[in-house]
Write an enzyme that holds these catalytic residues in place. Structure first.
Site, PDB file in Angstrom:
ATOM      1  CD  GLN A  98      73.946  41.774 -90.243  1.00 15.56           C
ATOM      2  OE1 GLN A  98      75.084  41.584 -90.643  1.00 15.56           O
ATOM      3  NE2 GLN A  98      72.983  40.857 -90.363  1.00 15.56           N
ATOM      4  CG  HIS A 100      79.302  44.231 -88.889  1.00 13.20           C
ATOM      5  ND1 HIS A 100      78.804  42.970 -88.676  1.00 13.20           N
ATOM      6  CD2 HIS A 100      78.833  44.608 -90.109  1.00 13.20           C
ATOM      7  CE1 HIS A 100      78.075  42.602 -89.709  1.00 13.20           C
ATOM      8  NE2 HIS A 100      78.073  43.577 -90.590  1.00 13.20           N
ATOM      9  CD  GLU A 135      78.591  44.489 -94.085  1.00 12.18           C
ATOM     10  OE1 GLU A 135      79.072  43.461 -93.574  1.00 12.18           O
ATOM     11  OE2 GLU A 135      77.383  44.618 -94.300  1.00 12.18           O
ATOM     12  CG  HIS A 264      74.006  47.261 -91.986  1.00 10.86           C
ATOM     13  ND1 HIS A 264      74.973  47.295 -90.993  1.00 10.86           N
ATOM     14  CD2 HIS A 264      74.176  46.076 -92.629  1.00 10.86           C
ATOM     15  CE1 HIS A 264      75.698  46.192 -91.051  1.00 10.86           C
ATOM     16  NE2 HIS A 264      75.228  45.433 -92.017  1.00 10.86           N
ATOM     17  NE  ARG A 283      72.293  37.360 -87.065  1.00  8.29           N
ATOM     18  CZ  ARG A 283      73.423  36.661 -86.919  1.00  8.29           C
ATOM     19  NH1 ARG A 283      73.940  36.498 -85.705  1.00  8.29           N
ATOM     20  NH2 ARG A 283      74.023  36.123 -87.962  1.00  8.29           N
TER      21      ARG A 283
END
Length: 406
Positions: A98, A100, A135, A264, A283
């Site tokens: 996935q 982001h 993240e 990642h 995804r």
């Protein structure tokens, strides 16, 4: 300053032992437990445990008094929302691949899907909220991941080491343009291959990886990973895409930061993760969930380089992992056996303290105090006074501190 009761997310890729053992419950758990959530995420907010044992949702607490809980600056910057979510990850099996979106992509995508009338909980919804989702993951044990695109020259060497008749033309495609544009072209070609073509190419690649492992070749670890993914997802283009990513092994205390667009996949291990309080995920594969290829290609960053492994900026007792993400900051403090030094926790920002080893004594400037056992966490609002932390007993002990970005 209160203890938190946190939600456990029982995803299939989780462990039946790691989170139960950390939190002092019976092992093994009846079902896999993948994530322990600490924060005010609307889907599963932590609950504040008051001195009398009464509980209240942290989300409700923040919504009722955003300035008091978050501080004026944080409340204004994030529209009254706690901007981060802290997690324990217990990865027993690989997650989906996935990426982001950025803040701009999230805002635009959210507005577009709202205008189209797509329900926010629909399976084909890409942007359930208008915010970015950077993240950072910090290993508690050896932690394995794929993240970021490997240098194309190195990837060409890998592809030639496992070359098959069907793979050769793709290897030469990247060899002819070993840069981010070449990676984009190859990645796009692979994830849009007709299933019939994929069903021929993937078994060839997996057989070549088996041979490479038997020969103890240079790319043994990468090939073992492809075989693991291929066994779990035998007809998935994401297995081919995994050939393009950096294969990483983090030691305890090492971290990686995943900014917008970074493709990642977490493979195995236990870690502390801090991320923006968002659900926006695009995804790529290795999942039965929705994959929107055109939108994915708009989001993925094809910049190619070695993925930086962060040890953190040293502090008096550990490290702080500075990323530039405005939503969060994570720091780690450790006490060796017999070490009794006191850690000062400044106030003015929303904070979650998580104990991952030993037992800690937390004392606030107003005289309140509590003990934080291994696996427990606590909430410090922006209005709480400065606090001090030290181990109970001889140690060792470990603390993670999550707060909003500076």
């Amino acid at each position: 300053m209160e203890l938190l009761r946190n939600a456990v997310r029982p995803y299939a890729w989780g462990s039946r032992t790691i989170i139960p053992e950390l939190t002092g419950r019976a092992v093994p758990a009846p079902h896999p437990e993948a994530e322990l959530w600490m924060g005010a995420h609307p889907g599963d907010p932590s609950r504040i445990i008051g001195p009398d044992g009464a509980e209240r949702s942290l989300l409700e607490l923040v919504e009722a008094d955003p300035e008091g809980q978050l501080g004026a600056h944080c409340a204004q910057r994030w529209n009254g929302r706690l901007p981060f979510l802290l997690k324990i990850l217990a990865v027993e099996e690989p997650l989906s691949m996935q990426a982001h979106p950025s803040a701009e992509q999230s805002a635009e995508g959210y507005a577009r899907e709202e205008a189209a009338g797509i329900p926010r909980d629909a399976s084909n919804r890409n942007y359930p909220d208008p915010t970015a989702k950077p993240e950072l993951v910090c290993a508690l044990t050896e932690f394995h991941a794929l993240a970021g695109f490997r240098d194309p020259d190195r990837t060409v060497k890998l592809l030639r080491a496992v070359e098959t008749p069907g793979l050769a033309k793709y290897t030469e495609l990247l060899a002819a343009q070993p840069d981010s544009a070449g990676l984009r072209a190859l990645f796009t070609t692979w994830i849009t291959l007709p299933q019939a073509n994929l069903d021929v190419l993937l078994p060839e690649v997996l057989d070549a990886c088996v041979a490479h492992v038997k020969e103890h070749g240079e790319f043994d670890l990468e090939c073992r990973t492809i075989l693991e993914l291929g066994e779990a997802h035998p007809r998935d283009a994401g297995v081919l895409a995994a050939l393009l990513l950096n294969r990483l092994v983090l030691g305890a205390g090492e971290a990686i930061f995943l900014p917008a667009g970074n493709l990642h996949l977490y493979l195995h291990g236990t870690a502390v993760e801090i991320l923006a309080n968002s659900d926006n995920i695009l995804r790529c594969g290795l999942t039965p969930k929705h994959v929107d290829v055109p939108e994915l290609l708009r989001v993925v960053d094809f910049t190619c380089c070695d993925m930086p492994i962060l040890s953190g900026e040293p502090t008096d007792c550990g490290a702080v992992y500075r990323t530039g993400a405005p939503e969060f900051e994570l720091s780690r403090c450790e006490w060796d056996t017999g070490d009794r030094h006191e850690l000062r926790i400044p106030n003015g920002r929303p904070q979650i303290l998580l104990c991952t080893a030993g037992t800690l004594f937390v004392r606030a400037g107003d005289g309140r105090s509590l003990e934080l056992a291994r696996g427990q966490s606590m909430w410090l609002s922006a209005s709480d006074p400065e606090a001090a932390v030290h181990p109970v007993g001889e140690g060792p002990a470990q603390l993670f501190r999550a707060t909003s970005g500076t």
